[in-house]
Write a protein that holds these residues in place. Sequence first.
Motif, mmCIF file in Angstrom:
data_model
loop_
_atom_site.group_PDB
_atom_site.id
_atom_site.type_symbol
_atom_site.label_atom_id
_atom_site.label_comp_id
_atom_site.label_asym_id
_atom_site.label_seq_id
_atom_site.Cartn_x
_atom_site.Cartn_y
_atom_site.Cartn_z
ATOM 1 N N LEU A 143 -6.950 58.436 3.431
ATOM 2 C CA LEU A 143 -7.863 57.674 2.581
ATOM 3 C C LEU A 143 -9.264 57.529 3.181
ATOM 4 C CD1 LEU A 143 -8.333 55.994 0.039
ATOM 5 C CD2 LEU A 143 -7.459 53.998 1.284
ATOM 6 N N PRO A 144 -9.418 57.335 4.514
ATOM 7 C CA PRO A 144 -10.780 57.247 5.056
ATOM 8 C C PRO A 144 -11.646 58.469 4.737
ATOM 9 C CG PRO A 144 -9.222 56.441 6.667
ATOM 10 C CD PRO A 144 -8.402 57.008 5.537
ATOM 11 N N LEU A 145 -11.030 59.653 4.602
ATOM 12 C CA LEU A 145 -11.821 60.832 4.216
ATOM 13 C C LEU A 145 -12.419 60.641 2.829
ATOM 14 C CD1 LEU A 145 -9.453 63.695 5.464
ATOM 15 C CD2 LEU A 145 -11.642 62.981 6.469
ATOM 16 N N LEU A 146 -11.624 60.100 1.904
ATOM 17 C CA LEU A 146 -12.134 59.834 0.556
ATOM 18 C C LEU A 146 -13.215 58.763 0.593
ATOM 19 C CD1 LEU A 146 -11.953 60.271 -2.499
ATOM 20 C CD2 LEU A 146 -10.105 58.583 -2.550
ATOM 21 N N LEU A 147 -13.000 57.725 1.389
ATOM 22 C CA LEU A 147 -14.009 56.681 1.504
ATOM 23 C C LEU A 147 -15.311 57.219 2.077
ATOM 24 C CD1 LEU A 147 -11.773 53.774 2.897
ATOM 25 C CD2 LEU A 147 -12.520 54.135 0.542
ATOM 26 N N LYS A 148 -15.196 58.155 3.016
ATOM 27 C CA LYS A 148 -16.394 58.763 3.596
ATOM 28 C C LYS A 148 -17.136 59.583 2.551
ATOM 29 C CE LYS A 148 -18.852 60.001 7.306
ATOM 30 N NZ LYS A 148 -19.570 59.049 8.180
ATOM 31 N N LEU A 149 -16.393 60.358 1.754
ATOM 32 C CA LEU A 149 -17.022 61.168 0.713
ATOM 33 C C LEU A 149 -17.699 60.289 -0.333
ATOM 34 C CD1 LEU A 149 -14.303 63.943 0.179
ATOM 35 C CD2 LEU A 149 -16.543 64.189 1.282
ATOM 36 N N LEU A 150 -17.074 59.153 -0.651
ATOM 37 C CA LEU A 150 -17.645 58.244 -1.648
ATOM 38 C C LEU A 150 -18.691 57.305 -1.042
ATOM 39 C CD1 LEU A 150 -14.373 57.254 -3.570
ATOM 40 C CD2 LEU A 150 -16.122 58.924 -4.249
ATOM 41 N N ARG A 151 -18.935 57.459 0.259
ATOM 42 C CA ARG A 151 -19.934 56.661 0.979
ATOM 43 C C ARG A 151 -19.625 55.162 0.891
ATOM 44 N NH1 ARG A 151 -25.683 59.778 -0.343
ATOM 45 N NH2 ARG A 151 -25.035 61.814 0.472
ATOM 46 N N VAL A 152 -18.357 54.846 0.978
ATOM 47 C CA VAL A 152 -17.935 53.454 1.009
ATOM 48 C C VAL A 152 -17.956 52.977 2.456
ATOM 49 C CG1 VAL A 152 -16.066 51.840 0.532
ATOM 50 C CG2 VAL A 152 -16.490 53.741 -1.029
ATOM 51 N N ARG A 153 -18.829 52.046 2.763
ATOM 52 C CA ARG A 153 -18.959 51.565 4.137
ATOM 53 C C ARG A 153 -18.680 50.069 4.256
ATOM 54 N NH1 ARG A 153 -20.497 54.910 7.796
ATOM 55 N NH2 ARG A 153 -20.922 53.161 9.201
ATOM 56 N N SER A 154 -18.015 49.515 3.257
ATOM 57 C CA SER A 154 -17.666 48.098 3.308
ATOM 58 C C SER A 154 -16.515 47.895 4.288
ATOM 59 C CB SER A 154 -17.266 47.598 1.918
ATOM 60 O OG SER A 154 -16.717 46.295 2.000
ATOM 61 N N ALA A 155 -16.771 47.206 5.384
ATOM 62 C CA ALA A 155 -15.754 46.999 6.413
ATOM 63 C C ALA A 155 -14.578 46.195 5.870
ATOM 64 C CB ALA A 155 -16.367 46.300 7.625
ATOM 65 N N ARG A 156 -14.853 45.193 5.040
ATOM 66 C CA ARG A 156 -13.778 44.372 4.503
ATOM 67 C C ARG A 156 -12.930 45.141 3.496
ATOM 68 N NH1 ARG A 156 -13.176 39.194 5.474
ATOM 69 N NH2 ARG A 156 -15.345 38.884 6.073
ATOM 70 N N PHE A 157 -13.576 46.028 2.694
ATOM 71 C CA PHE A 157 -12.818 46.847 1.744
ATOM 72 C C PHE A 157 -11.909 47.824 2.499
ATOM 73 C CE2 PHE A 157 -12.343 50.667 -0.919
ATOM 74 C CZ PHE A 157 -11.761 50.084 -2.043
ATOM 75 N N ASN A 158 -12.422 48.412 3.585
ATOM 76 C CA ASN A 158 -11.589 49.299 4.413
ATOM 77 C C ASN A 158 -10.387 48.546 4.967
ATOM 78 O OD1 ASN A 158 -13.409 51.370 3.977
ATOM 79 N ND2 ASN A 158 -14.512 51.046 5.892
ATOM 80 N N GLY A 159 -10.610 47.310 5.419
ATOM 81 C CA GLY A 159 -9.505 46.511 5.937
ATOM 82 C C GLY A 159 -8.492 46.152 4.856
ATOM 83 N N LEU A 160 -8.983 45.847 3.647
ATOM 84 C CA LEU A 160 -8.083 45.520 2.542
ATOM 85 C C LEU A 160 -7.217 46.722 2.177
ATOM 86 C CD1 LEU A 160 -7.190 43.480 0.402
ATOM 87 C CD2 LEU A 160 -9.043 44.319 -1.055
ATOM 88 N N CYS A 161 -7.827 47.913 2.107
ATOM 89 C CA CYS A 161 -7.064 49.130 1.809
ATOM 90 C C CYS A 161 -6.005 49.385 2.876
ATOM 91 C CB CYS A 161 -8.010 50.329 1.709
ATOM 92 S SG CYS A 161 -9.096 50.312 0.276
ATOM 93 N N PHE A 162 -6.379 49.188 4.131
ATOM 94 C CA PHE A 162 -5.451 49.436 5.234
ATOM 95 C C PHE A 162 -4.237 48.520 5.152
ATOM 96 C CE2 PHE A 162 -4.255 48.069 9.616
ATOM 97 C CZ PHE A 162 -3.558 49.211 9.968
ATOM 98 N N PHE A 163 -4.454 47.218 4.997
ATOM 99 C CA PHE A 163 -3.334 46.280 4.969
ATOM 100 C C PHE A 163 -2.481 46.457 3.718
ATOM 101 C CE2 PHE A 163 -5.851 44.121 8.205
ATOM 102 C CZ PHE A 163 -4.868 43.738 9.094
ATOM 103 N N ALA A 164 -3.117 46.771 2.577
ATOM 104 C CA ALA A 164 -2.348 46.978 1.351
ATOM 105 C C ALA A 164 -1.445 48.200 1.470
ATOM 106 C CB ALA A 164 -3.302 47.143 0.168
ATOM 107 N N LEU A 165 -1.967 49.296 2.016
ATOM 108 C CA LEU A 165 -1.158 50.505 2.176
ATOM 109 C C LEU A 165 -0.083 50.314 3.240
ATOM 110 C CD1 LEU A 165 -3.851 53.329 1.895
ATOM 111 C CD2 LEU A 165 -1.978 52.850 0.307
ATOM 112 N N LEU A 166 -0.396 49.562 4.288
ATOM 113 C CA LEU A 166 0.597 49.298 5.327
ATOM 114 C C LEU A 166 1.780 48.524 4.747
ATOM 115 C CD1 LEU A 166 1.395 49.415 8.318
ATOM 116 C CD2 LEU A 166 0.087 47.321 8.675
ATOM 117 N N LEU A 167 1.497 47.533 3.912
ATOM 118 C CA LEU A 167 2.564 46.772 3.268
ATOM 119 C C LEU A 167 3.373 47.658 2.321
ATOM 120 C CD1 LEU A 167 4.019 44.123 2.644
ATOM 121 C CD2 LEU A 167 2.235 43.617 0.966
ATOM 122 N N ALA A 168 2.672 48.535 1.572
ATOM 123 C CA ALA A 168 3.372 49.430 0.649
ATOM 124 C C ALA A 168 4.292 50.386 1.409
ATOM 125 C CB ALA A 168 2.353 50.219 -0.179
#
Length: 384
Positions: A190-215
């Motif tokens: 997923l970080p590759l997609l975030l890099k391509l979309l130029r998403v640099r929100s640190a909190r959004f990255n953390g939210l994605c990480f914890f949500a996927l970890l729980l899943a």
Amino acid sequence: MSIALCWLGLLALFAGVTWLGRRLRVIPIVSQLLLATLGLPLVLLWSTPRGFGAEQLLAPDWLALLYGVAFALVLGQILSEVVDLELDAGSLKIAVPSFFLPFFCGLACALWLLPAQSTLASIAIGLLFALTAIPVLFLYLRHFGYPPEKIRQLLQAAILMDLLCWAIFALAEGSGAPEKLLWPLLGACLPLLLKLLRVRSARFNGLCFFALLLAMQQFELNALVFAIAYLLLLAGLRLPLRLPLPAAWFGALQTWLAVPLILCYGLLHVDWRSAWSSYSWLQLAALLLLPILSKLAGNWLGLSWAESRLGSRLGKWRESLLLNTRGLTEIVFLNLLLQQQIIGAELYFALMLMGLISTLLPALTGGTPYPSHTVNEARRYEVS
């Protein structure tokens, strides 16, 4: 309803002991470990005749989901700190013997002293011999007044050791079922997609990480492989990561809910009336003493090797004890092994008791509690 009230009572008991420990300047995880290891068996022995045994307390479906959320939060927090590695020669010299000597000692103990078990379980026991609790180490170093440069080097050595532990276990676990690695590795991209979309929100990255970890955990996929790959890729792409909640909220959630829940959930699987029946006195002594002695020996060798780069005004013996602390890191690892049925409840409890002794040893060397002016800096570590 009555089971929910019992759980609220257990959490209230942990909260009271944690509050009292803080008043006495005891690190929260030490208070919680003492209650879980020594007090929880007494609570269960008192409550079982009244109809609230371990089986009843573990029965609700909502408990498994709540435990999954708590476990994902704590595991994610630990791994996000472990990946923050700035390696130097001194830290590497400390880490190599401090990791590999107890690791091979644990392997030998598992293969020759304990009952026959799987290869993965033997590797896991070796890794448990080698673990160091980073947050507890930080608090103890501040407690004894170590200068910032030495704190950083010892912490980096501990981070390297724990990163090796998690990575080796993730690879060993994944090699047994390679077909289950596809989804975790895809999720870790997923970080590759975030890099391509130029998403640099640190909190959004953390939210994605914890949500996927729980899943990953809920669908019984290899959450550990996902987490390590995701965080390493995130660091390689230089994308920021922040907790999905404010740090103060996150720390309070871990201290007052997640950690007590993880401790209770694991220890409730232990049959206290037959907790020691599977092992002889020799095996029990090995489980309690060999992890501590081998880790101390490895720490001493590593510190001696790095002495030209990293001296200690308190002496290598105290630093060896400090690098032997286990804390929350070992609890999370033990619960991961128990949840996946890699180890049994008796081995879980024996190693939990060893972790408690290891975590308490540095406090017995003397000194005053860590100064009040360091509390703000240490706050994010206090949960462990």
